[in-house]
Design a protein around this motif. Structure first.
Motif, PDB file in Angstrom:
ATOM      1  N   TYR A   1      -6.371   0.024   5.770  1.00  0.00           N
ATOM      2  CA  TYR A   1      -6.712  -1.396   5.856  1.00  0.00           C
ATOM      3  C   TYR A   1      -6.822  -1.876   7.300  1.00  0.00           C
ATOM      4  O   TYR A   1      -6.045  -1.455   8.167  1.00  0.00           O
ATOM      5  CB  TYR A   1      -5.635  -2.247   5.189  1.00  0.00           C
ATOM      6  CG  TYR A   1      -5.646  -2.270   3.689  1.00  0.00           C
ATOM      7  CD1 TYR A   1      -6.475  -3.151   2.991  1.00  0.00           C
ATOM      8  CD2 TYR A   1      -4.817  -1.432   2.959  1.00  0.00           C
ATOM      9  CE1 TYR A   1      -6.468  -3.192   1.611  1.00  0.00           C
ATOM     10  CE2 TYR A   1      -4.799  -1.462   1.575  1.00  0.00           C
ATOM     11  CZ  TYR A   1      -5.622  -2.347   0.911  1.00  0.00           C
ATOM     12  OH  TYR A   1      -5.627  -2.387  -0.466  1.00  0.00           O
TER      13      TYR A   1
ATOM     14  N   ASN B   1       0.851  -1.192   0.000  1.00  0.00           N
ATOM     15  CA  ASN B   1       0.000   0.000   0.000  1.00  0.00           C
ATOM     16  C   ASN B   1       0.881   1.235   0.000  1.00  0.00           C
ATOM     17  O   ASN B   1       1.957   1.251   0.610  1.00  0.00           O
ATOM     18  CB  ASN B   1      -0.916   0.003   1.224  1.00  0.00           C
ATOM     19  CG  ASN B   1      -2.000   1.054   1.136  1.00  0.00           C
ATOM     20  OD1 ASN B   1      -2.463   1.398   0.047  1.00  0.00           O
ATOM     21  ND2 ASN B   1      -2.414   1.582   2.266  1.00  0.00           N
TER      22      ASN B   1
ATOM     23  N   ALA C   1     -11.238  -2.507   4.071  1.00  0.00           N
ATOM     24  CA  ALA C   1     -10.508  -1.308   3.678  1.00  0.00           C
ATOM     25  C   ALA C   1     -11.464  -0.147   3.500  1.00  0.00           C
ATOM     26  O   ALA C   1     -12.586  -0.314   2.995  1.00  0.00           O
ATOM     27  CB  ALA C   1      -9.738  -1.548   2.386  1.00  0.00           C
TER      28      ALA C   1
ATOM     29  N   ASP D   1      -5.890   4.502   1.164  1.00  0.00           N
ATOM     30  CA  ASP D   1      -6.550   3.231   1.460  1.00  0.00           C
ATOM     31  C   ASP D   1      -6.119   2.766   2.843  1.00  0.00           C
ATOM     32  O   ASP D   1      -4.955   2.408   3.044  1.00  0.00           O
ATOM     33  CB  ASP D   1      -6.168   2.184   0.414  1.00  0.00           C
ATOM     34  CG  ASP D   1      -7.257   1.169   0.191  1.00  0.00           C
ATOM     35  OD1 ASP D   1      -8.064   0.967   1.109  1.00  0.00           O
ATOM     36  OD2 ASP D   1      -7.308   0.568  -0.901  1.00  0.00           O
TER      37      ASP D   1
END
Length: 227
Positions: A111, A43, A62, A109
């Protein structure tokens, strides 16, 4: 190897103030995996939390966010899942995929992975974001560029590297420890001697509880704490 491209399109909503123009989407899927399988994730922007449970599957939750619907649509999560490994890859939009008006926006993003307790974390690679790992017993291999790493209650061999960020590890038992920093302090609760470099840096090597799984930590700019 079966590759599945999964995108959550059920929930698309604006968050924050209207002026902020923030858009978000939830991704929430689970994948069957052996209890001693391995999990990897890459990521660029966003924090990652990894927790454990006593189930033979990996849950990938996510929160995708972006400054425009166009950027959000181009922010993709690809999960490569087999019986013994789950790998999560995050694809960020590049300039060719966006209009000229949207090229200076942002995408992120965040997670939360829930993995089998005895899983191995192998290939956790972050660019901008903190990593929190709690209770993983199969071992950890993780790298960050800009972000802190905190590991609590884990077991197994660990190899953790950062460029800019602090590292804290709370041991669950015995370990053989090796720590190196360039710019940053080293602290531990076990009385292990910390050695200063001749010109720069610090290092520490020692054992806890008579020795055990290897704990190898390296950081350039950041402190290291072993508890």
């Amino acid at each position: 190897m079966k590759k599945a491209m999964m995108m959550a399109a059920a929930l698309l909503l604006a968050i924050g103030t209207a002026g902020a123009g923030e858009y978000a989407e939830i991704f929430d899927h689970s994948y069957a995996m052996a209890s001693d399988g391995s999990v990897g994730l890459e990521n660029i922007n966003g924090d990652v939390t990894i927790e454990v449970w006593d189930q033979n599957e990996v849950r990938v939750y996510a929160l995708k966010s972006a400054s425009s619907p166009e950027r959000l649509a181009a922010l993709l999560i690809e999960v490569d899942a087999t019986a013994d490994r789950v790998f999560v890859d995050t694809h960020y939009p590049n300039s060719r995929e966006l209009s000229s008006e949207d090229r200076h926006g942002h995408s992120e993003d965040e997670y939360t992975l829930t993995v089998p307790r005895s899983a191995l974390l192998d290939g956790i690679e972050l660019v901008n974001g903190d990593l929190m790992v709690d209770g993983v017993e199969g071992g950890i291999g993780a790298q960050t560029v800009n972000g802190n790493v905190v590991v609590r209650g884990g077991d197994g061999e660990m190899e953790i590297e950062t460029v800019n960020g602090r590292i804290e590890v709370v041991l669950n038992g015995s370990a053989d420890i090796s720590v190196e920093t360039v710019n940053g302090s080293i602290r531990n609760d076990y009385g292990i001697e910390v050695k200063k470099g001749k010109y720069v840096g610090s290092s520490m090597e020692g054992s806890v509880g008579g020795g055990g799984p290897e704990l190898d930590i390296e950081t350039v700019n950041g402190s290291v704490t072993i508890r």
